[in-house]
Design a protein around this motif. Structure first.
Motif, PDB file in Angstrom:
ATOM      1  N   SER A   1      21.296  53.380 -24.293  1.00 25.39           N
ATOM      2  CA  SER A   1      21.515  52.906 -22.935  1.00 25.39           C
ATOM      3  C   SER A   1      22.170  51.523 -22.935  1.00 25.39           C
ATOM      4  N   VAL A   2      23.147  51.334 -22.051  1.00 25.30           N
ATOM      5  CA  VAL A   2      23.796  50.021 -21.914  1.00 25.30           C
ATOM      6  C   VAL A   2      23.012  49.134 -20.954  1.00 25.30           C
ATOM      7  N   MET A   3      21.926  49.649 -20.423  1.00 20.79           N
ATOM      8  CA  MET A   3      21.077  48.896 -19.494  1.00 20.79           C
ATOM      9  C   MET A   3      19.720  48.691 -20.162  1.00 20.79           C
ATOM     10  N   ASP A   4      18.918  47.844 -19.555  1.00 24.64           N
ATOM     11  CA  ASP A   4      17.562  47.644 -20.061  1.00 24.64           C
ATOM     12  C   ASP A   4      16.739  48.917 -19.940  1.00 24.64           C
ATOM     13  N   LYS A   5      17.066  49.741 -18.976  1.00 22.35           N
ATOM     14  CA  LYS A   5      16.368  51.001 -18.738  1.00 22.35           C
ATOM     15  C   LYS A   5      16.708  51.981 -19.859  1.00 22.35           C
ATOM     16  N   LYS A   6      15.692  52.550 -20.514  1.00 23.54           N
ATOM     17  CA  LYS A   6      15.918  53.509 -21.590  1.00 23.54           C
ATOM     18  C   LYS A   6      15.225  54.846 -21.342  1.00 23.54           C
ATOM     19  N   ILE A   7      14.221  54.869 -20.472  1.00 23.65           N
ATOM     20  CA  ILE A   7      13.476  56.107 -20.235  1.00 23.65           C
ATOM     21  C   ILE A   7      14.270  57.013 -19.296  1.00 23.65           C
ATOM     22  N   VAL A   8      14.599  58.220 -19.782  1.00 20.68           N
ATOM     23  CA  VAL A   8      15.295  59.223 -18.974  1.00 20.68           C
ATOM     24  C   VAL A   8      14.271  60.192 -18.399  1.00 20.68           C
ATOM     25  N   VAL A   9      13.395  60.723 -19.240  1.00 24.38           N
ATOM     26  CA  VAL A   9      12.333  61.625 -18.780  1.00 24.38           C
ATOM     27  C   VAL A   9      11.011  60.875 -18.916  1.00 24.38           C
ATOM     28  N   TYR A  10      10.273  60.855 -17.807  1.00 27.86           N
ATOM     29  CA  TYR A  10       9.055  60.049 -17.720  1.00 27.86           C
ATOM     30  C   TYR A  10       7.860  60.927 -17.396  1.00 27.86           C
ATOM     31  N   ARG A  11       6.847  60.843 -18.252  1.00 31.83           N
ATOM     32  CA  ARG A  11       5.562  61.507 -18.029  1.00 31.83           C
ATOM     33  C   ARG A  11       5.665  63.006 -17.766  1.00 31.83           C
ATOM     34  N   LEU A  12       6.441  63.699 -18.602  1.00 37.49           N
ATOM     35  CA  LEU A  12       6.454  65.158 -18.526  1.00 37.49           C
ATOM     36  C   LEU A  12       5.055  65.628 -18.908  1.00 37.49           C
ATOM     37  N   HIS A  13       4.404  66.305 -18.003  1.00 32.16           N
ATOM     38  CA  HIS A  13       2.995  66.667 -18.151  1.00 32.16           C
ATOM     39  C   HIS A  13       2.858  68.152 -18.469  1.00 32.16           C
ATOM     40  N   PRO A  14       1.825  68.534 -19.235  1.00 33.53           N
ATOM     41  CA  PRO A  14       1.608  69.952 -19.536  1.00 33.53           C
ATOM     42  C   PRO A  14       1.492  70.851 -18.299  1.00 33.53           C
ATOM     43  N   ASN A  15       1.197  70.277 -17.134  1.00 34.29           N
ATOM     44  CA  ASN A  15       1.121  71.100 -15.915  1.00 34.29           C
ATOM     45  C   ASN A  15       2.508  71.350 -15.305  1.00 34.29           C
ATOM     46  N   GLY A  16       3.569  70.813 -15.942  1.00 34.42           N
ATOM     47  CA  GLY A  16       4.931  71.033 -15.471  1.00 34.42           C
ATOM     48  C   GLY A  16       5.502  69.899 -14.638  1.00 34.42           C
ATOM     49  N   ASN A  17       4.656  68.958 -14.268  1.00 37.26           N
ATOM     50  CA  ASN A  17       5.133  67.823 -13.484  1.00 37.26           C
ATOM     51  C   ASN A  17       5.835  66.824 -14.397  1.00 37.26           C
ATOM     52  N   GLY A  18       6.738  66.041 -13.835  1.00 31.55           N
ATOM     53  CA  GLY A  18       7.434  65.018 -14.604  1.00 31.55           C
ATOM     54  C   GLY A  18       8.528  64.401 -13.763  1.00 31.55           C
ATOM     55  N   PHE A  19       9.191  63.408 -14.326  1.00 33.55           N
ATOM     56  CA  PHE A  19      10.191  62.652 -13.592  1.00 33.55           C
ATOM     57  C   PHE A  19      11.417  62.406 -14.464  1.00 33.55           C
ATOM     58  N   VAL A  20      12.579  62.269 -13.803  1.00 31.59           N
ATOM     59  CA  VAL A  20      13.814  61.892 -14.488  1.00 31.59           C
ATOM     60  C   VAL A  20      14.397  60.703 -13.736  1.00 31.59           C
ATOM     61  N   TYR A  21      14.900  59.733 -14.490  1.00 29.83           N
ATOM     62  CA  TYR A  21      15.502  58.543 -13.896  1.00 29.83           C
ATOM     63  C   TYR A  21      16.798  58.933 -13.199  1.00 29.83           C
ATOM     64  N   ALA A  22      16.867  58.681 -11.879  1.00 27.18           N
ATOM     65  CA  ALA A  22      18.028  59.116 -11.094  1.00 27.18           C
ATOM     66  C   ALA A  22      18.548  58.040 -10.144  1.00 27.18           C
ATOM     67  N   GLU A  23      18.106  56.814 -10.319  1.00 27.12           N
ATOM     68  CA  GLU A  23      18.473  55.756  -9.377  1.00 27.12           C
ATOM     69  C   GLU A  23      19.977  55.504  -9.302  1.00 27.12           C
ATOM     70  N   LEU A  24      20.681  55.644 -10.420  1.00 27.53           N
ATOM     71  CA  LEU A  24      22.105  55.317 -10.459  1.00 27.53           C
ATOM     72  C   LEU A  24      23.009  56.528 -10.258  1.00 27.53           C
ATOM     73  N   ILE A  25      22.416  57.675  -9.960  1.00 22.24           N
ATOM     74  CA  ILE A  25      23.180  58.909  -9.801  1.00 22.24           C
ATOM     75  C   ILE A  25      23.689  59.013  -8.373  1.00 22.24           C
TER      76      ILE A  25
END
Length: 150
Positions: free
Chosen positions: A34-58
């Motif tokens: 990453s060229v930014m300080d932000k490096k996490i793309v997928v965050y807290r992918l959980h065994p129940n199927g929940n999770g997050f993707v970094y999309a602020e700059l999209i």
């Protein structure tokens, strides 16, 4: 809804992402180039199927939270692949992020991502500074501006 294992397989198909196991069986994936300080793309992918993707700059209209993350719980395979690719691309851009906003009087303002802040410029003059894209966009909309399409 995709299962945890299906989501994991999709995410792991992106060789540029590095897996980091976290608590409670959750998994993060980092984009180390990453060229930014932000490096996490997928965050807290959980065994129940929940999770997050970094999309602020999209550019797409994802419903992001205060951390710039979109919930991927109900994403299809195609949607998940698309948002991950877009996230990686957004963290790979060498050019500074900049958008032009315009109002009914054809006045323009620039929204620029500088050093983890979102600055609004009127010409060379700094008009406002916000900590998130959403806050800056809300400010511009409240002032009667809309994003100029590329």
């Amino acid at each position: 809804m995709l299962t945890f294992e299906e989501k994991l397989a999709i995410i792991e198909s992106f060789p540029e992402l590095k897996r980091h196991d976290v608590s409670l069986g959750r998994v993060n994936f980092h984009y180390e180039e990453s060229v930014m300080d932000k490096k996490i793309v997928v965050y807290r992918l959980h065994p129940n199927g929940n999770g997050f993707v970094y999309a602020e700059l999209i550019d797409d209209d994802y419903d992001v939270d205060s951390k710039g993350m979109v919930n991927i719980r109900d994403f299809s395979e195609e949607e998940l692949r698309k948002v991950i690719k877009q996230s990686i691309d957004s963290l790979s851009e060498q050019e500074p992020f900049e958008e032009t906003w315009i109002n009914k009087e054809n006045q323009t303002l620039k929204l620029v991502h500088d050093f983890d802040l979102w600055n609004v410029y009127a010409g060379d003059m700094l008009d406002a500074t916000h900590t998130t894209y959403e806050a800056a966009a809300d400010y511009l909309q409240q002032e009667g501006f809309r994003r100029l399409e590329k």
